[in-house]
Design a protein around this motif. Structure first.
Motif, mmCIF file in Angstrom:
data_model
loop_
_atom_site.group_PDB
_atom_site.id
_atom_site.type_symbol
_atom_site.label_atom_id
_atom_site.label_comp_id
_atom_site.label_asym_id
_atom_site.label_seq_id
_atom_site.Cartn_x
_atom_site.Cartn_y
_atom_site.Cartn_z
ATOM 1 N N SER A 215 0.858 -1.183 0.000
ATOM 2 C CA SER A 215 0.000 0.000 0.000
ATOM 3 C C SER A 215 0.895 1.233 0.000
ATOM 4 C CB SER A 215 -0.918 0.007 1.226
ATOM 5 O OG SER A 215 -0.161 0.012 2.423
ATOM 6 N N PHE A 216 0.350 2.319 -0.554
ATOM 7 C CA PHE A 216 1.141 3.538 -0.703
ATOM 8 C C PHE A 216 0.391 4.708 -0.064
ATOM 9 C CE2 PHE A 216 2.006 0.700 -4.224
ATOM 10 C CZ PHE A 216 3.392 0.632 -4.212
ATOM 11 N N ILE A 217 1.139 5.668 0.415
ATOM 12 C CA ILE A 217 0.555 6.835 1.059
ATOM 13 C C ILE A 217 1.421 8.043 0.760
ATOM 14 C CG2 ILE A 217 1.768 6.504 3.249
ATOM 15 C CD1 ILE A 217 -0.760 7.436 4.676
ATOM 16 N N ASN A 218 0.779 9.213 0.652
ATOM 17 C CA ASN A 218 1.512 10.451 0.393
ATOM 18 C C ASN A 218 0.690 11.610 0.921
ATOM 19 O OD1 ASN A 218 3.141 12.501 -0.555
ATOM 20 N ND2 ASN A 218 2.328 12.405 -2.643
ATOM 21 N N ILE A 226 5.272 3.625 2.133
ATOM 22 C CA ILE A 226 4.897 2.354 1.530
ATOM 23 C C ILE A 226 4.706 1.339 2.655
ATOM 24 C CG2 ILE A 226 7.325 1.769 1.147
ATOM 25 C CD1 ILE A 226 6.398 0.059 -1.231
ATOM 26 N N GLY A 227 3.606 0.610 2.582
ATOM 27 C CA GLY A 227 3.318 -0.434 3.547
ATOM 28 C C GLY A 227 3.523 -1.798 2.924
ATOM 29 N N LEU A 228 4.220 -2.683 3.641
ATOM 30 C CA LEU A 228 4.530 -4.020 3.146
ATOM 31 C C LEU A 228 3.922 -5.053 4.095
ATOM 32 C CD1 LEU A 228 8.284 -3.500 2.192
ATOM 33 C CD2 LEU A 228 6.318 -3.540 0.644
ATOM 34 N N PRO A 229 2.678 -5.455 3.874
ATOM 35 C CA PRO A 229 2.053 -6.434 4.776
ATOM 36 C C PRO A 229 2.609 -7.835 4.557
ATOM 37 C CG PRO A 229 0.553 -5.841 3.000
ATOM 38 C CD PRO A 229 1.750 -4.967 2.844
ATOM 39 N N SER A 821 -4.825 5.671 -2.832
ATOM 40 C CA SER A 821 -5.763 6.772 -2.646
ATOM 41 C C SER A 821 -4.981 7.997 -2.240
ATOM 42 C CB SER A 821 -6.796 6.421 -1.569
ATOM 43 O OG SER A 821 -7.637 7.520 -1.302
ATOM 44 N N GLN A 822 -5.285 9.126 -2.874
ATOM 45 C CA GLN A 822 -4.548 10.360 -2.606
ATOM 46 C C GLN A 822 -5.524 11.525 -2.475
ATOM 47 O OE1 GLN A 822 -1.172 10.965 -2.082
ATOM 48 N NE2 GLN A 822 -1.964 12.960 -1.505
#
Length: 838
Positions: A215-218, A226-229, A821-822
């Motif tokens: 998952s990505f976030i900004n 960046i999320g690495l589950p 989502s941004q």
């Protein structure tokens, strides 16, 4: 017949030959070690090369596998089987392997395959110029291609929508894992991403440890992240997912979710936390969480079945501060979100039900997540008990007897006030439901109590009976009787944010009191049925009369669950009264009259209409006497003759539905409330239109007319591509802005040196409140979706920033999903973020 016998004999010979590994002889045993079924046109023996060949439409069934080819040669010395010409292997699980040439061991487990194509039962596919199978379970594809897309029917050679092209693809069935080395992800044959190495479960896997889609976030205060589950498949009935999210500004956000399924239920625990690296990105207390080094949340939910009729469960949410979920984009299913209000709802419950009874025991805790709310004004509700029991056709009365019980106990630290606006009908300067509302000195005429502080408890018990009688000419008579009793305990605390003067209330002392409400009534219905050449018609006049004594103590109670009162067709003939909850109950005698029409036309078309009105006959009108929140006033029921209510449903075609519900002033028929919608659902186009208009209710603190128009639809461009869009218009905002301009301009003329000259609104009546549009692609192997939404700030309601969001989602079947989502806006007031970080 002779050819069939010869072929069978040849097949039997080859079967034994392949199984035993030697030539056919008279001394051969009657039962070979393993039987093989072979069908071919002829057998060819080559003693020089020590081979046996089956030629012509060869089919061999052995150990659950089926081999088909034009020619199959068995080399007795090398113990190898070579199949050529339309070669094909069908595995026991349905996997189909095709190739130009198979070179296999005599048990068909291992070997080499040229020009390989593998189609698995789930429609996933591998292709390669050459492949090797070892140990009967490991496939190595040289220059392999993998895809979950089916080939084009018209042009099978055309590249699929997506495929993974790799230097080597290794499929280890024992591990249920596929490894990709030096891989490229291609869309329509065009390379889009290079992946040096990756692995993933094969189609047989339901649960397997490994990395999930990132998952990505900004955002401004967090930076890029960046999320690495990683999913731990610890056992078939429990697992753990750990997600570290690396943020460039704040460090590492840790998230973990534990799920456990037991014999009689399941539960989950989710936690998140971070030690912030740049606390200055947020506002100071009480407007943000800058003072907190550690921030986090803990959530748990579960449901367990005691037996087939009883279950208990919980959904609990806790966080270190009200901004954590929003700042760090933490998803939580227990969040309740509206346009301007947000809260986390925690609850525990015990529930039981049978065919004619219902029991529910619950407790609630509300944590406010909005900067405009005060936690002390949020109630703790424990317990809430509901019990309902119905007895059908009791021997001594007939009909139905119903028992209803409700017990509610509520505690709130501070009273929630709302000041009634006193200015013009269009300009509102006091915000509603705000921590900073007025009411410093409580006055019933200018201040509403939305929630009473202290401890409020109520116990309600009601028994009711009704029965239908149909006379010889078809008239339906329904007598009704009920008796309700309440015991209430009120220990008020009028302390509020503004230190309200409690002495202005009617009574602030602790007290315990009761009330009782008997009722008797009768409903009359007479359906008239007519059949014509174009349909069936039912016209049904309905009349209902209910006699009750006056409502008592309505100013002594805290109305917590009956503040939402909308008089419409749904509660016109409600036996228990038109209030939405238990705290208020309808008193006095009342008659409700209406007429219904139902028509069926052909196979799909229908129409349903209702028109009705309510009459206050005697006693005190409960809807004309406002309580602490003025519930009942401006409802259309506060006069002796109520407003008219109407409902219409029409479907001329199966794909078209028209609905509307409205309330009209009883004296001049002016529309007070309307909700209307039209929908069309087709295979190519779907569309809907909605319109709503609600007149002001100044006694409830609503001084503006609310009017809106919504349009939405989707278009199937091709069999896979669909466009969608929607827009919501605020039709009343333009009128409001003009009135605000006039008053602001008057203030400007009075003091031009201190007030800036306002700008006249020129946007027109169709002012947009929100818009959205998107595009979606869906086929058997891919889901691709991009959407954009924008909500425009309603400055008069307290919002100051528009909200714009872009969402992206790509799901490749069997490979995984990527979503992003941004928020494009710079945040909103009240989100706890400092202006320098927006």
């Amino acid at each position: 017949m002779a050819r069939f016998a010869a072929a069978t004999a040849l097949a039997s010979s080859l079967a034994y030959l392949l199984a035993a590994g030697g030539p056919v002889s008279a001394q051969a045993p009657a039962k070979p070690p393993e039987r093989m079924v072979v069908d071919a046109r002829e057998l060819v023996y080559d003693n020089d090369k020590n081979t046996v060949a089956a030629v012509g439409d060869v089919q061999i069934l052995y150990q659950g596998r089926t081999i088909e080819a034009d020619r199959v040669v068995y080399d007795r010395g090398a113990k190898r089987v070579v199949a050529t010409g339309n070669a094909r292997i069908t595995e026991a699980n349905g996997t189909v392997i095709t190739g130009d040439r198979f070179n296999l061991t005599d048990d068909f487990r291992d070997g080499f395959i040229d020009s390989l194509s593998v189609v698995n039962p789930d429609k996933t596919r591998f292709t390669a110029p050459r492949a090797e199978r070892t140990d009967g379970e490991t496939f190595v594809f040289d220059k392999g291609i993998y895809t979950a897309c089916e080939p084009c029917k018209d042009n099978p050679e055309r590249p699929p929508f997506w495929q993974v092209r790799s230097a080597r693809i290794i499929h280890k069935k024992a591990e249920q894992t596929i490894y990709y080395e030096d891989a490229r992800l291609e869309f329509l044959g065009i390379p889009m991403a290079y992946i040096p190495y990756m692995s993933g479960p094969d189609s047989t896997v339901k649960r397997k440890s490994g990395f999930l889609s990132p998952s990505f976030i900004n955002t401004g205060p967090l930076g890029f992240g960046i999320g690495l589950p990683y999913f731990f498949n610890l056992a078939p009935n429990y697992d753990l997912t750990v997600t570290p999210t690396f943020l460039t500004r704040q460090g590492v956000l840790g998230q973990a979710e534990w799920r456990h399924r037991l014999v009689n239920g399941s539960y989950a625990i989710r936690g998140a936390g971070i030690f912030q690296q740049e606390q200055e990105a947020f506002l100071e207390t009480p407007f943000g969480a800058r003072d907190s080094k550690f921030r986090g949340s803990l959530e748990t939910s579960g449901k367990f079945f005691i037996n087939p009729r009883w279950n208990f469960g919980w959904n609990v949410t806790m966080s270190t501060d009200r901004w954590f979920y929003r700042n760090y984009r933490i998803r939580n299913e227990s969040l309740s979100t509206t346009t301007y209000l947000q809260e986390a709802i925690s609850s525990v419950y015990l529930n039981g039900q049978s065919a004619d009874a219902w029991f529910d025991l619950r407790g609630y805790y509300f944590q406010t997540l909005s900067s405009t709310d005060w936690q002390k004004q949020q109630p703790v509700v424990l317990p809430v008990l509901d019990y309902n029991k119905r007895i059908h056709k009791p021997s001594f009365l007939g009909g139905e007897i119903a028992f209803n019980v409700n017990v509610t106990n509520l505690t709130r630290d501070a009273t929630a006030y709302q000041q009634l606006p006193t200015q013009s009908a269009y300009l509102v300067t006091t915000p509603g439901y705000s921590l900073y509302d007025g009411c410093a000195i409580y006055q019933k005429s200018t201040c509403l109590v939305r929630g009473l502080g202290g401890n409020i408890a109520r116990a309600t018990a009601e028994v009711s009976w009704r029965r239908n009688f149909i006379d010889p000419i078809g008239q339906v008579w329904t007598p009704y009787a009920s008796l309700r009793a309440d015991i209430l305990s009120v220990s008020p605390s009028m302390t509020g944010y503004a230190n309200a003067n409690a002495s202005n209330l009617v009574d602030t002392s602790d007290e315990v009191f009761g009330r009782a409400m008997p009722a008797i009534g009768l409903m009359y219905r007479y359906p008239f049925v007519a059949k014509t050449g174009f349909g069936t018609h039912i016209i049904e006049p309905v009349a209902q009369i209910v006699a009750r004594p006056n409502e008592t103590n309505h100013l002594r109670i805290a109305n917590e669950d009956a503040q939402s009162l909308v008089f419409d067709d749904n509660n016109l003939f409600e036996w228990s009264g038109k209030f939405s909850g238990y705290d208020r109950l309808e008193g006095g005698s009342r008659a409700n009259i209406g007429a219904l029409y139902t028509g069926r036309f052909g196979q799909d078309a229908y129409a349903n209409l209702l028109l009705g009105q309510s009459y206050h006959l005697g006693g005190r009108n409960s809807f004309a006497s406002g309580d602490l929140s003025n519930t009942g006033l401006d409802s259309g029921l506060d006069t002796r003759r109520s407003d008219y209510v109407a409902r219409a449903q029409l479907s001329p075609l199966k794909s078209i539905i028209l609905t509307s519900a409205a309330r009209f002033n009883e004296s001049n028929f002016e529309m007070q409330r309307i909700d209307a919608a039209a929908t069309y659902s087709g295979s190519v186009v779907s569309a809907s239109v909605g319109y709503a208009r609600y007149e002001p209710q100044p006694n409830l603190g609503i001084t503006r007319r609310r009017e809106g128009l919504s349009l939405s639809g989707s278009l199937l461009v091709t069999s896979n591509w669909r466009l969608r869009g929607g827009v919501l218009f605020d039709l009343d905002k333009y009128k409001f802005d003009r009135e605000r301009y006039r008053e602001t301009y008057a203030s400007y003329l009075a003091s031009p040196s201190t007030i800036a000259q306002p700008t006249y609104p020129n946007t027109g009546p169709f002012q947009t409140a929100s818009t959205s549009f998107g595009i979606n692609y869906t086929d058997e192997c891919t889901i691709f979706d991009v959407s954009y939404s924008q909500s425009y700030a309603d400055r008069q309601a307290g919002a100051t920033k528009d909200s714009r969001t872009v969402m992206f989602k790509l799901e490749l079947r069997t490979l995984g999903e990527v979503s992003y989502s941004q928020n494009l806006d710079q945040g909103s007031v009240g989100d706890g973020v400092s202006s320098a970080s927006r």
